[in-house]
Design an enzyme around this catalytic site. Structure first.
Site, PDB file in Angstrom:
ATOM      1  N   LYS A 188      -1.224  12.216  -4.902  1.00  0.00           N
ATOM      2  CA  LYS A 188       0.174  12.441  -5.278  1.00  0.00           C
ATOM      3  C   LYS A 188       0.465  11.846  -6.650  1.00  0.00           C
ATOM      4  O   LYS A 188       1.196  12.425  -7.452  1.00  0.00           O
ATOM      5  CB  LYS A 188       1.112  11.791  -4.241  1.00  0.00           C
ATOM      6  N   GLY A 223      -0.795   3.340  -2.600  1.00  0.00           N
ATOM      7  CA  GLY A 223      -1.600   3.085  -3.788  1.00  0.00           C
ATOM      8  C   GLY A 223      -1.763   4.410  -4.499  1.00  0.00           C
ATOM      9  O   GLY A 223      -2.500   5.280  -4.023  1.00  0.00           O
ATOM     10  N   HIS A 224      -1.008   4.616  -5.565  1.00  0.00           N
ATOM     11  CA  HIS A 224      -1.033   5.899  -6.273  1.00  0.00           C
ATOM     12  C   HIS A 224      -1.779   5.726  -7.593  1.00  0.00           C
ATOM     13  O   HIS A 224      -1.463   4.826  -8.371  1.00  0.00           O
ATOM     14  CB  HIS A 224       0.402   6.390  -6.526  1.00  0.00           C
ATOM     15  N   ASP A 282      -3.000   9.548   0.415  1.00  0.00           N
ATOM     16  CA  ASP A 282      -4.057   9.549  -0.605  1.00  0.00           C
ATOM     17  C   ASP A 282      -4.484  10.956  -1.020  1.00  0.00           C
ATOM     18  O   ASP A 282      -5.644  11.197  -1.364  1.00  0.00           O
ATOM     19  CB  ASP A 282      -5.292   8.758  -0.106  1.00  0.00           C
ATOM     20  N   GLN A 300       2.595   7.947   1.169  1.00  0.00           N
ATOM     21  CA  GLN A 300       1.866   8.309   2.399  1.00  0.00           C
ATOM     22  C   GLN A 300       1.794   9.840   2.531  1.00  0.00           C
ATOM     23  O   GLN A 300       1.902  10.532   1.528  1.00  0.00           O
ATOM     24  CB  GLN A 300       2.510   7.669   3.647  1.00  0.00           C
TER      25      GLN A 300
HETATM   26  P1  GDP Z   1      -2.226   9.028  -3.749  1.00  0.00           P
HETATM   27  O1  GDP Z   1      -1.998   7.822  -2.902  1.00  0.00           O
HETATM   28  O2  GDP Z   1      -1.829  10.280  -3.044  1.00  0.00           O
HETATM   29  O3  GDP Z   1      -1.583   8.944  -5.108  1.00  0.00           O
HETATM   30  O4  GDP Z   1      -3.799   9.122  -3.961  1.00  0.00           O
HETATM   31  P2  GDP Z   1      -4.807   7.901  -4.315  1.00  0.00           P
HETATM   32  O5  GDP Z   1      -4.579   7.488  -5.700  1.00  0.00           O
HETATM   33  O6  GDP Z   1      -4.736   6.861  -3.265  1.00  0.00           O
HETATM   34  O7  GDP Z   1      -6.209   8.609  -4.117  1.00  0.00           O
HETATM   35  C1  GDP Z   1      -6.596   9.714  -4.878  1.00  0.00           C
HETATM   36  C2  GDP Z   1      -7.889   9.351  -5.645  1.00  0.00           C
HETATM   37  O8  GDP Z   1      -8.502  10.537  -6.097  1.00  0.00           O
HETATM   38  C3  GDP Z   1      -7.644   8.520  -6.866  1.00  0.00           C
HETATM   39  O9  GDP Z   1      -8.711   7.649  -7.059  1.00  0.00           O
HETATM   40  C4  GDP Z   1      -7.591   9.559  -7.988  1.00  0.00           C
HETATM   41  O10 GDP Z   1      -7.921   9.034  -9.272  1.00  0.00           O
HETATM   42  C5  GDP Z   1      -8.623  10.530  -7.517  1.00  0.00           C
HETATM   43  N1  GDP Z   1      -8.430  11.929  -7.918  1.00  0.00           N
HETATM   44  C6  GDP Z   1      -7.267  12.604  -8.108  1.00  0.00           C
HETATM   45  N2  GDP Z   1      -7.521  13.915  -8.311  1.00  0.00           N
HETATM   46  C7  GDP Z   1      -8.848  14.069  -8.246  1.00  0.00           C
HETATM   47  C8  GDP Z   1      -9.718  15.184  -8.347  1.00  0.00           C
HETATM   48  O11 GDP Z   1      -9.296  16.321  -8.509  1.00  0.00           O
HETATM   49  N3  GDP Z   1     -11.058  14.957  -8.222  1.00  0.00           N
HETATM   50  C9  GDP Z   1     -11.566  13.720  -8.011  1.00  0.00           C
HETATM   51  N4  GDP Z   1     -12.879  13.592  -7.908  1.00  0.00           N
HETATM   52  N5  GDP Z   1     -10.774  12.633  -7.889  1.00  0.00           N
HETATM   53  C10 GDP Z   1      -9.437  12.810  -7.994  1.00  0.00           C
HETATM   54  P1  IMO Z   2      -0.397   6.503  -0.183  1.00  0.00           P
HETATM   55  O1  IMO Z   2       1.036   6.568  -0.679  1.00  0.00           O
HETATM   56  C1  IMO Z   2      -3.119   6.286   3.207  1.00  0.00           C
HETATM   57  C2  IMO Z   2      -1.776   4.015   6.706  1.00  0.00           C
HETATM   58  C3  IMO Z   2      -2.500   2.732   7.016  1.00  0.00           C
HETATM   59  C4  IMO Z   2      -2.343   2.686   8.529  1.00  0.00           C
HETATM   60  C5  IMO Z   2      -0.933   3.255   8.737  1.00  0.00           C
HETATM   61  C6  IMO Z   2       0.146   2.199   8.897  1.00  0.00           C
HETATM   62  O2  IMO Z   2      -1.316   5.815  -1.115  1.00  0.00           O
HETATM   63  O3  IMO Z   2      -0.856   7.865   0.227  1.00  0.00           O
HETATM   64  P2  IMO Z   2       1.330   0.498   7.216  1.00  0.00           P
HETATM   65  O4  IMO Z   2       0.755  -0.614   6.399  1.00  0.00           O
HETATM   66  O5  IMO Z   2       2.067   1.508   6.448  1.00  0.00           O
HETATM   67  O6  IMO Z   2       2.136  -0.015   8.393  1.00  0.00           O
HETATM   68  O7  IMO Z   2       0.031   1.212   7.863  1.00  0.00           O
HETATM   69  O8  IMO Z   2      -0.674   4.038   7.580  1.00  0.00           O
HETATM   70  N1  IMO Z   2      -1.231   4.100   5.324  1.00  0.00           N
HETATM   71  C7  IMO Z   2      -1.754   4.864   4.356  1.00  0.00           C
HETATM   72  N2  IMO Z   2      -2.872   5.624   4.345  1.00  0.00           N
HETATM   73  N3  IMO Z   2      -2.317   6.265   2.127  1.00  0.00           N
HETATM   74  C8  IMO Z   2      -1.197   5.521   2.122  1.00  0.00           C
HETATM   75  O9  IMO Z   2      -0.303   5.555   1.098  1.00  0.00           O
HETATM   76  C9  IMO Z   2      -0.883   4.748   3.261  1.00  0.00           C
HETATM   77  N4  IMO Z   2       0.117   3.900   3.586  1.00  0.00           N
HETATM   78  C10 IMO Z   2      -0.106   3.530   4.853  1.00  0.00           C
HETATM   79  O10 IMO Z   2      -3.856   2.803   6.645  1.00  0.00           O
HETATM   80  O11 IMO Z   2      -3.248   3.578   9.143  1.00  0.00           O
HETATM   81 MG    MG Z   3      -3.074   6.198  -2.108  1.00  0.00          MG
END
Ligand code: GDP
Ligand code: IMO
Ligand code: MG
Length: 433
Positions: free
Chosen positions: A16, A40-41, A13, A228
């Site tokens: 990416k 979840g991207h 998270d 991840q």
């Molecule tokens: P990923 O899994 O690495 O793609 O990241 P996620 O989407 O799970 O989580 C990142 C969250 O931060 C999302 O809700 C984005 O919309 C949000 N986000 C991304 N860049 C920024 C930033 O620079 N500032 C803030 N406040 N939110 C951001």
């Molecule tokens: P993105 O791509 C954050 C964590 C889960 C748990 C562990 C194992 O959005 O960054 P799993 O279901 O993969 O067997 O769970 O890994 N986990 C993540 N945490 N971002 C993710 O993906 C994750 N995918 C798995 O919360 O601790």
């Molecule tokens: Mg994510």
């Protein structure tokens, strides 16, 4: 032609999705190569928020080919829902999406196993998986006998395969205590459901390894989208509190089916602080008002499960480890705006273990649990920065904080993000991201 990979350097998270969407502009192909719908991207484009699970974050740019490669694990129903959801919102998903016939398929028994196993691990603390069947599917892949790949679903032997595996899984799940003594998987129904899904997925299914090898020879620009983060890597993360695939840079070649040396640039993604969802050690965790403040400002709730993310200070020891592990060329520091109201900010610059200073990230999870972080305190900037677009316009304290991260981690910062939107991005001109 250069190929780039985007790797999360913490526990996932790191935003990416946002960086992949931005970098897609300079690429022809975007590839997801490990993990599944545990990811979840998020991409925010034109005021719209899109959450992607398995479809590459390049899907919003016309003309870009998206590939879900063989190292992923997928649930056909969830994938079809994702395709339908995007289509309903006007995003074109057709020939621009290709799914590997080598990808492993998640079945109902995998969900059941995920649910049953999550609280029965060898370690008393639960891993707290996303319950998407990821670990059980990868376990069957490595075990081979009970594994079914996407390509198998188009063969005459698929029905026999389902019957064999469903019978075996009924026995093993019963012994794990699923559904009492009468537990029975309905092979006929599962076969029918999965055959229907397979038909709908047929236009997307291809030998993506052959496609990518040809693309490399043709000089196409490829972007590999890691899921991840490196600290969740099955081999190099905080085992057993990890995911079941290689989420550090080590996973690109195996998962995509390309030679490792095609990757010429590694972009490492870091949050300006740390978060973690689920169980496992987190040395700089702030289970207090500071952590809550970061959670509130950063909306730190899981994209997939909505679980509150654990929050803490930036950990330079862990980041230096993962930066070196994936040989990162350039860093993107994300969510800097979230720290704006804090009067002072801490960075973990070292660990103490049994009273001694250590420089390496420990290999055993018990030691990661026991380390005492050593902090350096930097002044905050107490000023909103979401509208800043040029590095030099950031408050001095914010610039000092970012450059301290780069210095401690040992790599240049090429991008700073100050909000979720595409526009809320500062590209550091002197660096080539
Ligand atoms: P990923 O899994 O690495 O793609 O990241 P996620 O989407 O799970 O989580 C990142 C969250 O931060 C999302 O809700 C984005 O919309 C949000 N986000 C991304 N860049 C920024 C930033 O620079 N500032 C803030 N406040 N939110 C951001
Ligand atoms: P993105 O791509 C954050 C964590 C889960 C748990 C562990 C194992 O959005 O960054 P799993 O279901 O993969 O067997 O769970 O890994 N986990 C993540 N945490 N971002 C993710 O993906 C994750 N995918 C798995 O919360 O601790
Ligand atoms: Mg994510």
């Amino acid at each position: 032609m250069p190929a780039t990979c985007v790797i999360g350097l913490q526990w996932g998270d790191e935003a990416k999705g946002k960086v992949v969407d931005l970098l897609t502009q300079q690429h022809d192909i975007v590839v997801r190569y490990q993990g599944g719908a545990n990811a979840g991207h998020t991409v925010v484009a034109g005021g719209e928020v899109y959450k992607l699970s398995l479809i590459p974050s390049g899907i919003f740019r016309p003309g870009v080919q998206c590939v879900v490669a063989g190292g992923t694990v997928l649930n056909p129903e969830a994938l079809l829902q994702e395709i339908d959801g995007l289509t309903a919102r006007g995003v074109q998903v057709g020939k621009n999406l290709m799914i590997s016939d080598r990808a492993h398929v998640i079945f109902p028994w995998h969900f059941e196993e995920d649910r049953l196993m999550t609280d029965q691990g060898a370690d008393a603390e639960s891993i707290g998986t996303t319950l998407r069947g990821i670990g059980p599917c990868y376990r069957d892949k490595v075990g081979r006998s009970w594994a079914i790949r996407l390509g198998d679903m188009y063969r005459a032997s698929f029905r026999d395969q389902i019957e064999k595996v469903a019978a075996a899984k009924t026995r093993s799940l019963s012994s794990l205590g699923a559904g009492g003594e009468t537990f029975q998987l309905d092979a006929g129904r599962i076969f029918q459901q999965y055959s229907d899904h397979a038909e709908r997925l047929r236009p997307y299914v291809a030998d993506t390894t052959a496609y990518l090898l040809d693309a490399i020879e043709a000089g196409k620009r490829i972007l590999f989208e890691g899921a991840q983060g490196a600290l969740l890597d099955i081999d190099h993360g905080t085992f057993p509190f990890v995911t079941s695939s290689n989420s550090s840079g080590a996973g690109v070649a195996a998962g995509a089916g390309v030679p490792g040396r095609v990757v010429t640039k590694v972009v490492g993604i870091l949050k300006a602080y740390c978060t973690r969802v689920g169980g496992g050690p987190f040395p700089t965790e702030q289970d207090n008002q500071v952590g809550q403040h970061i959670r509130d400002r950063g909306n730190e709730y899981g994209t997939v499960t909505r679980r509150p993310r654990r929050c803490g200070w930036f950990d330079a020891v862990a980041a230096r480890y993962t930066v070196r592990l994936s040989d990162v060329d350039v860093l993107a520091v994300m969510l800097l705006d979230v720290l704006s109201e804090l009067p002072e900010i801490h960075i973990c610059t070292g660990y103490e273990l049994d009273g001694r200073r250590i420089v390496d990230f420990p290999s055993h999870v018990d030691d990661v649990r026991r380390v005492v972080p050593v902090y350096e305190t930097l002044p905050g900037w107490n000023q909103e920065i979401s509208d800043v677009r040029h590095y030099d316009d950031l408050p001095t304290a914010a610039r000092n904080y970012v450059s301290r991260i780069g210095q401690l981690v040992g790599r240049p910062v090429g991008l700073v993000s100050v909000g979720p939107d595409r526009e809320q991005t500062i590209v550091v001109k002197s660096q080539n991201i």
